[in-house]
Every structure is written in C-alpha cells, then in structure tokens.
Enzyme design. Structure first.
Site, PDB file in Angstrom:
ATOM      1  N   ASP A  36       0.851  -1.163  -0.081  1.00 10.93           N
ATOM      2  CA  ASP A  36      -0.088   0.016  -0.090  1.00 10.93           C
ATOM      3  C   ASP A  36       0.919   1.269  -0.024  1.00 10.93           C
ATOM      4  O   ASP A  36       1.878   1.333   0.586  1.00 10.93           O
ATOM      5  CB  ASP A  36      -0.882   0.097   1.190  1.00 10.93           C
ATOM      6  CG  ASP A  36      -2.126  -0.633   1.048  1.00 10.93           C
ATOM      7  OD1 ASP A  36      -2.998  -0.119   0.535  1.00 10.93           O
ATOM      8  OD2 ASP A  36      -2.112  -1.773   1.386  1.00 10.93           O
ATOM      9  N   LYS A  66      -0.369  -0.408  -4.225  1.00 13.17           N
ATOM     10  CA  LYS A  66      -1.715  -0.187  -4.396  1.00 13.17           C
ATOM     11  C   LYS A  66      -2.203   1.326  -3.993  1.00 13.17           C
ATOM     12  O   LYS A  66      -1.554   1.736  -3.171  1.00 13.17           O
ATOM     13  CB  LYS A  66      -2.751  -1.088  -3.292  1.00 13.17           C
ATOM     14  CG  LYS A  66      -4.299  -0.750  -3.290  1.00 13.17           C
ATOM     15  CD  LYS A  66      -4.698  -2.079  -2.530  1.00 13.17           C
ATOM     16  CE  LYS A  66      -4.674  -1.867  -0.944  1.00 13.17           C
ATOM     17  NZ  LYS A  66      -5.717  -0.364  -0.559  1.00 13.17           N
ATOM     18  N   GLU A  68      -5.815   4.246  -3.198  1.00 12.20           N
ATOM     19  CA  GLU A  68      -7.023   4.316  -3.096  1.00 12.20           C
ATOM     20  C   GLU A  68      -7.471   5.316  -4.091  1.00 12.20           C
ATOM     21  O   GLU A  68      -6.856   6.558  -4.220  1.00 12.20           O
ATOM     22  CB  GLU A  68      -7.287   4.827  -1.665  1.00 12.20           C
ATOM     23  CG  GLU A  68      -6.922   3.647  -0.660  1.00 12.20           C
ATOM     24  CD  GLU A  68      -7.310   3.931   0.811  1.00 12.20           C
ATOM     25  OE1 GLU A  68      -8.302   5.043   0.902  1.00 12.20           O
ATOM     26  OE2 GLU A  68      -6.898   3.463   1.929  1.00 12.20           O
ATOM     27  N   GLU A 135     -14.327  -2.226  -1.451  1.00 11.84           N
ATOM     28  CA  GLU A 135     -14.420  -2.424  -0.006  1.00 11.84           C
ATOM     29  C   GLU A 135     -15.814  -1.833   0.687  1.00 11.84           C
ATOM     30  O   GLU A 135     -15.964  -0.777   0.048  1.00 11.84           O
ATOM     31  CB  GLU A 135     -13.303  -1.836   0.854  1.00 11.84           C
ATOM     32  CG  GLU A 135     -13.335  -2.086   2.208  1.00 11.84           C
ATOM     33  CD  GLU A 135     -12.119  -1.541   3.015  1.00 11.84           C
ATOM     34  OE1 GLU A 135     -12.242  -1.521   4.298  1.00 11.84           O
ATOM     35  OE2 GLU A 135     -11.240  -1.155   2.543  1.00 11.84           O
TER      36      GLU A 135
END
Length: 221
Positions: A36, A66, A68, A135
């Site tokens: 992340d 990764k 968001e 999510e």
C-alpha cells in the site's frame, strides 16, 4: 491499526510501509506482494507519486503498489503504469478518506453513491490498474463493478459478487473482541492466547516453571 494500534491508516508513513514490506518479502516465496502507498504519498504531483512508488518497490522488492482511487487518482495510476509500476486500485470504502467521510461506513447504498463509485472503478480500470479492491459496498454495486470492468475485483465487505476475497488476518483468526460485520472468524486465537498466558502466569507463581526440563545444570566431571 492492527499492528501499531493506530485509530486509522492516515498516520502510516512511507518508512513504516517499507519496513513492513521488507519483512513480508523475507517470508514470501510464491505470492505476489502488493504494498500500500500510504496517505499523502501519491495524491499530489504525479512525479512525487512515481518517486514514492519506485522507492517502495526498490527498497522492499514488492511486485506492485496499491492506491485508493479517489476522483483525481486515475491520472496517477496511468502515469505509474506507463512508467513500469504495476498498480492495484481500491474503490468504495477508502480507509485513507475516513476523516472526510466521518468514519468507516458502507458505501454505494444510495443511487448517488453507487454512480460515483462505479465511475471511479471504471476510471481506475481504464487507467491501467491490474486489479481493483472493492471495500464496504452494497452487494448489487459489487456485482455491477465486477461486471463493468475487465480487471479482477477483490472484495472486502463487498459480498461474494467479487472475483476474489480478502480478510485482515487478525480478524479472521479472532484476535480481537470486536470484528466488522463482513468478517467471518475461522479461529479464536484471542481465547487461546489468553488461556496460554494465564497458564504461564499460574505456573510462574506456583514456581513450577521453569521446571527441571527447562533448566540448565552443571556438567558432571
């Protein structure tokens, strides 16, 4: 939050992710490791995002990063992918946006939220993400996203409508009193650890630990 006891993921630093990434890679043999990018490391200029992503990959050996995927992030994904950095996206409930959202809340349960998240998922895929974490969204939206984009979707609190699933290991193993609704506990390690610790404390108080089997003695001449 699990390892350091932080209230959310906003306080995580690049150095923390590098440290954890290095530890994971030491134990990884066949798995693809995705690391992340922490809050503040990719939302600004694309050049800064590239420098941070490149540092994460070089210093950890992880195979991908990764991010968001908010409204401005697809441009960054495109920039990174074109420069050789594989990127996984993340839509729906975004932990790094918890302060804006006012807490950890399920997403896509009304038409406005559904349309926004679906658009973000499409933009993330079109930007070149090789997979997308979905999510905390309503079940119909998870299925719509999975059907609408080519990259595989990985659900966490997003129903069985996704291509794959993920759970936080500590939640799955039952290390906490409380777990989110979408978690299924496969063990009660908190209980096992508590019983083991209580047994150890009792043996120490009773002076039965350490016993002869756990004690070193002088060698006989």
């Amino acid at each position: 939050m699990v390892v350091h006891g932080l209230p959310n993921t906003v306080g995580v630093t690049l150095e923390m992710m590098i440290l954890h990434g290095q530890a994971v890679m030491r134990g990884s043999r066949r798995a693809m490791v995705v690391i992340d990018m922490p809050f503040g490391s990719y939302e600004g200029p694309t050049e800064v995002a590239y420098a941070n992503a490149a540092r994460l990959m070089k210093e950890t050996g992880a195979q991908a990063v990764k991010v968001e995927s908010g409204q401005t992030v697809p441009e960054t994904i495109d920039y990174l992918v074109k420069r050789g950095i594989p990127v996984m996206g993340h839509v729906g409930l975004r932990p790094q946006a918890v302060l804006v959202d006012g807490g950890f809340k399920a997403k896509g349960r009304d038409e406005e939220g559904r349309a926004r998240i679906l658009a973000e998922a499409r933009a993330t895929a079109e930007a070149g993400a090789f997979a997308v974490v979905v999510e905390g969204v309503a079940e119909p939206l998870a299925r719509d996203i999975t059907a609408a984009i080519e990259p595989p979707t990985i659900g966490i609190g997003a129903s069985a409508g996704c291509d794959g699933q993920i759970l936080v290991t500590d939640d799955m193993l039952g290390l906490f009193d409380w777990t989110p609704r979408f978690v299924r506990r496969y063990a009660d390690l908190r209980g096992e650890i508590g019983r083991a610790a209580a047994g150890y404390a009792a043996d120490v108080k009773a002076r039965t630990f350490p016993g002869e089997a756990e004690t070193y003695f002088s060698k006989k001449s």
